[in-house]
Design an enzyme around this catalytic site. Structure first.
Site, PDB file in Angstrom:
ATOM      1  N   HIS A   1       0.829  -1.210   0.000  1.00  0.00           N
ATOM      2  CA  HIS A   1       0.000   0.000   0.000  1.00  0.00           C
ATOM      3  C   HIS A   1       0.872   1.273   0.000  1.00  0.00           C
ATOM      4  O   HIS A   1       0.722   2.145  -0.858  1.00  0.00           O
ATOM      5  CB  HIS A   1      -0.900  -0.027   1.247  1.00  0.00           C
ATOM      6  CG  HIS A   1      -1.811   1.146   1.374  1.00  0.00           C
ATOM      7  ND1 HIS A   1      -3.146   1.088   1.032  1.00  0.00           N
ATOM      8  CD2 HIS A   1      -1.618   2.420   1.796  1.00  0.00           C
ATOM      9  CE1 HIS A   1      -3.712   2.260   1.231  1.00  0.00           C
ATOM     10  NE2 HIS A   1      -2.805   3.095   1.703  1.00  0.00           N
ATOM     11  N   GLU A   2       1.793   1.340   0.935  1.00  0.00           N
ATOM     12  CA  GLU A   2       2.627   2.553   1.039  1.00  0.00           C
ATOM     13  C   GLU A   2       3.569   2.668  -0.161  1.00  0.00           C
ATOM     14  O   GLU A   2       3.889   3.779  -0.602  1.00  0.00           O
ATOM     15  CB  GLU A   2       3.408   2.561   2.354  1.00  0.00           C
ATOM     16  CG  GLU A   2       2.549   2.521   3.620  1.00  0.00           C
ATOM     17  CD  GLU A   2       1.476   3.601   3.687  1.00  0.00           C
ATOM     18  OE1 GLU A   2       1.665   4.677   3.081  1.00  0.00           O
ATOM     19  OE2 GLU A   2       0.424   3.361   4.333  1.00  0.00           O
TER      20      GLU A   2
ATOM     21  N   GLU B   1      -4.753   7.823  -2.978  1.00  0.00           N
ATOM     22  CA  GLU B   1      -5.242   6.542  -2.467  1.00  0.00           C
ATOM     23  C   GLU B   1      -5.503   5.562  -3.610  1.00  0.00           C
ATOM     24  O   GLU B   1      -5.341   4.349  -3.448  1.00  0.00           O
ATOM     25  CB  GLU B   1      -6.514   6.793  -1.655  1.00  0.00           C
ATOM     26  CG  GLU B   1      -6.872   5.707  -0.683  1.00  0.00           C
ATOM     27  CD  GLU B   1      -5.884   5.533   0.467  1.00  0.00           C
ATOM     28  OE1 GLU B   1      -5.030   6.408   0.693  1.00  0.00           O
ATOM     29  OE2 GLU B   1      -5.960   4.465   1.116  1.00  0.00           O
TER      30      GLU B   1
ATOM     31  N   HIS C   1       1.731   4.467  -2.806  1.00  0.00           N
ATOM     32  CA  HIS C   1       1.803   5.925  -2.580  1.00  0.00           C
ATOM     33  C   HIS C   1       3.165   6.456  -3.041  1.00  0.00           C
ATOM     34  O   HIS C   1       3.259   7.503  -3.684  1.00  0.00           O
ATOM     35  CB  HIS C   1       1.643   6.233  -1.089  1.00  0.00           C
ATOM     36  CG  HIS C   1       0.220   6.230  -0.596  1.00  0.00           C
ATOM     37  ND1 HIS C   1      -0.758   7.027  -1.138  1.00  0.00           N
ATOM     38  CD2 HIS C   1      -0.386   5.546   0.406  1.00  0.00           C
ATOM     39  CE1 HIS C   1      -1.907   6.835  -0.490  1.00  0.00           C
ATOM     40  NE2 HIS C   1      -1.711   5.929   0.448  1.00  0.00           N
TER      41      HIS C   1
END
Lengths: 499, 499
Positions: free
Chosen positions: A265-266, A295, A269
């Site tokens: 997830h990060e 997101e 980003h």
């Protein structure tokens, strides 16, 4: 010539602000990762000073005058040019910033830090009353803040801070559509036999998880010369420049999925900001354009890519070599089912891909009601619990696991910070669909551990632009479509239920 | 009342500067510890902006006016008071800062960063010529800087930046005295049979060294709630506030003494700032008063305490439990002799306690000659090598191991940065002698691993004062004596030669 001089003067002034803000980010990163516990008083002082100076420098009337002088220059430059985008972006933020009295800004900062302290205690002690007065004050300040601007709905100026281009009405419409399709689909999925995810709940030593995650994101294309990965209680991505975009993650020794998907997830980003065109470095155009679009990238990599069967066709054998005792008896299909298990739950950040949006939409509704004056802060816990029962069929056993679970309302203004999570999910599928249309071999490439073309497509169509266009603009440019829930629902319906 | 208002206005303005400087320190710490390699461009930009703003804010004429208005208030307050010390300290630095044109400041910063880059390459490639033009420019700028002030000797304003209260003449006198006593004593010591230090040169795994060092400094009283210990190429101490004073150290897997004494050395620096009175936190009085006094504390802990027999009577058995294979056959006396081995060597930072000062004094002489115009930059390598031969009996095989070994002249002005190392050694013994006089049981306490009373004495007589008094003042207050080499020479003569 005169205009070029003015523009260069503007960029000089603004670059100071950007550098101070980047410095603040370094201080925050340090605070969240390595700072000794008793460093917090000094750190608060340092961050307050930098914040004050950045605000003063940004609202300097010279910037306003330069923006005025540059109106023709902006109009004469192409909309897509660096110059025009730069002026457009700075003007928008400047016009907002100067409307807020600095007295209000300090009140907000002071209350936020008190409120955060109170929230920590309230959550620990499961005592909503401890934070209630601060939340009431925060609601009052959030309204005051919104009232510095003209609006159709009081939440609009707050939403605009995070997802410029969106209004409350637009989001409500979209969320209504989503609910109509998603809720029955979730119910249907939940009727299928529960998936056994015990394979994820064995003992997974932290240091091995860390090694695997580092290897994994390196394979995805994360460059440790331009970033790092550290451990924090709440994972985050933070960037200080084009050459320094860091992520953090978290580990549970008895639940493998936690670190795996936090990390991916990060990394999603981070890819967004690492993929910005280098010409944006150090300028206010550097970064991601909105919460929703940001997101969309973390969710694209975490869910659409990272929880896909193809992805684990490549990575599962590697994961097994790290954890032979835990996984050699677990088939790829069992593993894939486990990481995609759907079930109603209490905690947003632990929720699966399908029910996650319900958590977000509950919060969005409740904050609107508070801002509209239709829900009093003291009645929040009850309202929260009744929504969790009606929408997710869950009895909330305590406020700590209920309305106190998220930090957002207790450390920032109320409004604007939640819708992005679901906008991101919706957009993630729309971006991925377009990428797939451009490259039908995409899932085959993923199966072979090749992410180069996907990253190139995202870089070309989204990442490089930084903040040049708002979220809706950049989505339209990249996908040739206005925002719609169709790709998202069709993605979900193709994937679920997993049998 | 009016004065109190002015004073409070002054402290408000100055506290901004202090907070910005502390923020810069956080950025530097990060740069030296954890920053990804490609983060350096952005980091340079951020540090330059903070430096510029801090300089602008500090040289703001409002500060000058307030200082003028506060003259009577300062005189009426007791010399020892916070207020008087604060104004005295700020006035001194303000008067210096406003004399330097900001154009010169930027020239210095620009040349320093270019010079540093060139030095890295020159050292790597053992090619002095690569850095020579930058060093020439630096010499010119150092002279220009000094010429902003009145002086008796051109090095005085530079020395004053680091060791306020000292002049070139005073230091020369002191160093002459030291040389007269030290040089024959070193020669005599070197005539004794060479000590076998092979016990330090076994394989010592890094992670165990790290564990031991953490335990060791915790036993000395370092509080990890107010600091951290990380690894860097060059060890340093850095502080951001009273609650955040960090150290770094370095390890050699095949030389145990490296990390042991680097760690204790930096811990000594940290103790000084951690022991500042909390009222100084966030003010310009926070920190250590001068290079010399700061170094006196690192050397006191590293050498006088940390290389003493008593110290290892307590710690050696503990060290043996960490490294039984390496040390169980090594007696305490063998170990003690090994860590105190004296021999001529090429590298200052690796030098033993006795010969170390010779390295420093060579550099001090050479920089004076350069500033006076008696030594051209192009002739530096030759001059360096001839001093190493005459003073240390060493043939310098390459400039990388010669005049390129230290970074100082290549990343700061020439002058002021070296004398503190030897002043520190001299002062360390004078402080320790006074502490021992106040507590005759001191070495017995050390033998039992109790450092509480020594720290208390240092806190009371030195640490708490921060920068309230200059180095000579605080030494006199603490020891009741003016600076003298006697305690240092008598300490050395009591200890060496180790038989």
């Amino acid at each position: 010539m005169e205009s070029l001089k003015d523009f260069s003067k503007l960029t000089d002034l603004i670059s100071e602000v950007e550098n101070i803000n980047a410095a603040s980010s370094v201080l925050s990163w340090d605070q969240n990762t390595f700072m000794p516990s008793l460093g917090s008083t000094g750190r608060g002082r340092q961050l307050a000073t930098l914040g004050k100076i950045a605000h003063e420098k940004f609202t300097n009337s010279e910037i306003g005058m330069l923006l005025d002088k540059l109106k023709t220059f902006e109009k004469d430059s192409s909309y897509d040019s660096f110059e025009s985008s730069y002026i457009r972006h700075v003007r928008k933020n400047y016009m907002k910033a100067v409307k807020v009295p600095s007295q209000l800004i300090s009140e907000i900062i002071t209350n936020q830090s008190n409120s955060y302290e109170a929230w920590i205690k309230a959550k620990e002690q499961n005592n909503f009353k401890l934070v209630q007065p601060f939340l009431e004050k925060n609601l009052e300040l959030s309204k005051k803040y919104a009232n510095c601007f003209e609006y159709n709905h009081i939440a609009d100026p707050l939403i605009d801070n995070y997802d410029s281009g969106f209004t409350t009405t637009k989001i409500k419409e979209l969320f209504n559509q989503l609910q109509k399709e998603l809720i029955p689909f979730v119910k249907e999925t939940l009727n299928y036999p529960q998936i056994d995810d015990s394979c994820l709940k064995k003992h997974y030593p932290l240091s091995l998880q860390e090694q695997f995650n580092k290897k994994l994101i390196e394979d995805l294309g994360y460059d440790f010369n331009r970033g790092r990965m550290d451990t924090t209680h709440h994972p985050f991505m933070i960037s200080f420049s084009h050459g320094d975009v860091r992520i953090t993650t978290r580990y549970q020794e008895n639940f493998l999925a936690e670190s795996l998907f936090s990390t991916i997830h990060e990394t999603g980003h981070a890819f967004y900001e690492l993929g910005n065109d280098i010409s944006l470095d150090g300028t206010p155009l550097f970064g991601g354009t909105s919460s929703g679009v940001h997101e969309s990238q973390s969710r694209l990599w975490e869910n659409i890519v990272g929880r896909s069967y193809a992805f684990w066709e490549y990575f599962y054998p590697k994961l097994q070599t790290f954890f032979p005792d835990q996984l050699n008896d677990v088939s790829l299909h069992e593993f894939y089912s486990a990481i995609n298990k759907v079930s109603n739950s209490l905690i947003r950040t632990d929720a699966d891909e399908l029910t996650y949006n319900i958590h977000v939409m509950i919060r969005f509704d409740l904050e609107l009601q508070m801002l509209e004056g239709n829900l009093k802060v003291k009645d929040l816990p009850e309202a929260w619990n009744s929504r969790y029962l009606s929408d997710l069929g869950m009895n909330v056993p305590s406020d700590s696991l209920g309305c106190l679970q998220d930090v957002h309302w207790f450390c920032g203004l109320i409004g604007g910070e939640f819708q992005g999570y679901t906008l991101g999910n919706i957009m993630s599928a729309q971006f991925f669909e377009a990428a797939e249309k451009g490259n039908p071999l995409l899932s085959n490439e993923i199966k072979n551990g090749s992410f180069e073309n996907l990253k190139k497509w995202l870089e070309k169509n989204l990442y490089q632009h930084g903040k040049k266009y708002n979220g809706l603009e950049v989505l339209k440019r990249a996908t040739n479509k206005d925002l719609t829930i169709d790709p998202y629902m069709s993605y979900l319906k193709k994937k679920y239920p997993i049998k």
